[in-house]
Scaffold this active site. Structure first.
Site, mmCIF file in Angstrom:
data_model
loop_
_atom_site.group_PDB
_atom_site.id
_atom_site.type_symbol
_atom_site.label_atom_id
_atom_site.label_comp_id
_atom_site.label_asym_id
_atom_site.label_seq_id
_atom_site.Cartn_x
_atom_site.Cartn_y
_atom_site.Cartn_z
ATOM 1 N N MET A 124 45.794 -24.928 2.671
ATOM 2 C CA MET A 124 46.862 -25.819 2.188
ATOM 3 C C MET A 124 47.312 -25.433 0.777
ATOM 4 S SD MET A 124 47.059 -28.294 4.600
ATOM 5 C CE MET A 124 46.105 -28.753 6.028
ATOM 6 N N HIS A 154 32.986 -16.868 0.866
ATOM 7 C CA HIS A 154 32.885 -18.335 0.799
ATOM 8 C C HIS A 154 31.444 -18.762 0.542
ATOM 9 C CE1 HIS A 154 36.874 -18.290 2.739
ATOM 10 N NE2 HIS A 154 37.021 -19.491 2.219
ATOM 11 N N HIS A 155 31.293 -20.044 0.237
ATOM 12 C CA HIS A 155 29.992 -20.678 -0.042
ATOM 13 C C HIS A 155 29.039 -20.607 1.161
ATOM 14 C CE1 HIS A 155 31.466 -24.160 2.335
ATOM 15 N NE2 HIS A 155 32.641 -23.779 1.850
ATOM 16 N N LYS A 158 29.477 -22.790 4.595
ATOM 17 C CA LYS A 158 30.612 -22.639 5.524
ATOM 18 C C LYS A 158 30.103 -22.284 6.918
ATOM 19 C CE LYS A 158 35.203 -20.612 6.016
ATOM 20 N NZ LYS A 158 35.777 -21.911 6.444
#
Ligand code: NAD
Ligand SMILES: O=C(O)C1=N[C@H](C(=O)O)CCC1
Length: 266
Positions: A124, A154-155, A158
């Protein structure tokens, strides 16, 4: 002002969406969590850190959807499809940010969104959506002479891989080059796996710590390389984007939209 309900309200994104909606002057009419979640019954505003909103986190999907103009849902594909179905029955708009949809699940989402306005977008943020637009032009201009590889970080919490954003980047590039993403995406190289093919798009995933989200598309030629990168420093542009999408989608004609529609980038 529109009435927003948030599904996944106690999650990493759900909490930030409640903050963004309050900051945007919207009313939080409901907050949903999975049955059995330890924070069901607690005040959604206190959980999100914006003070009491007088809205208890509920596990009653039907009731929460009835009270809202639009449901914002950041959970999992299966939960999002169920939410789409209920919003369809109750004629409410929905914004979905969940990622990890299979092609079949995406087709089902399009089918379920025939009677209500829905936004489904893997990212988004304005920056990533501008990247989608730029990637199309770059891929078209470079053509088949440059190898394309996509790396995302990513962390460690995820659940889906590669990220929805990386998949969309691969789809945008593949389409611009006249290829079918599902045929050319290469998720795995190990051992004597042979030379790289011209057509393939390598998809690499890194997971660790608290990385919010980073994506780089490499266009690798002979003696030169272009890298188009996006780095998220907080989750707030995702949450603000979802509230922007919620305000935009209420009152639109039924159908499935994405963030490019919301931002006027098509
Ligand atoms: N589109 C974007 O811009 C964007 C940005 C960030 C994350 N995401 C995606 O959003 C999703 C959620 O990410 P997160 O980091 O917030 O995860 P998270 O695990 O922190 O939050 C998900 C929440 O959903 C809740 N949940 C699960 N089942 C439910 C049900 N049946 N009803 C109600 N709630 C339920 C969980 O209990 C949890 O609190 C992921 O798919 C992620 O990839 C998208
Ligand atoms: O934290 C996540 O999970 C994120 N997921 C999205 C994706 O899969 O593309 C967007 C970035 C953060």
């Amino acid at each position: 002002m529109i009435k927003i309900a948030v599904c996944g309200a106690a999650g990493r994104m759900g909490q930030r969406i409640i903050v963004a909606a309050v900051e945007a002057g919207c009313t939080i009419s409901g907050a949903l969590e999975r049955p059995g979640h330890p924070q069901v019954g607690q005040d959604a505003g206190l959980i999100a850190g914006v003070g009491s909103l007088g809205v208890a986190i509920s596990d009653d999907l039907n009731k929460v959807v009835e009270g809202c103009d639009v449901l914002i849902d950041f959970t999992t594909p299966k939960v999002s499809l169920k939410n789409l179905e209920i919003c369809g029955l109750k004629k409410k708009a929905i914004v979905i940010g969940s990622t990890g949809f299979t092609p079949e699940e995406r087709a089902l989402a399009a089918e379920l969104a025939k009677d209500i306005p829905a936004v489904l977008a893997p990212n988004m943020s304005v920056g990533v959506n501008v990247c989608f637009k730029v990637l199309k032009d770059v891929a078209k201009t470079l053509g088949d002479d440059f190898d394309v590889e996509i790396v995302e970080l990513h962390h460690n919490k995820k659940k889906d891989s590669p990220s929805g954003t990386a998949v969309r980047m691969g789809e945008v590039v593949a389409e611009a080059l006249g290829r079918d993403y599902n045929q050319v995406a290469n998720y795995h190289r190990e051992g004597i796996c042979g030379e790289r093919t011209k057509e393939e798009i390598g998809m690499q995933t890194v997971r660790g710590g608290d990385i919010i989200g980073e994506h780089t598309v490499y266009f690798i030629g002979q003696g030169e390389r272009i890298e188009i990168s996006h780095r998220a420093m907080t989750r707030d542009m995702f949450s603000r984007g979802s509230v922007r999408a919620a305000k935009w989608i209420v009152g639109k004609a039924p159908g499935l939209y994405d963030m490019q529609d919301v931002l006027g980038l098509k």
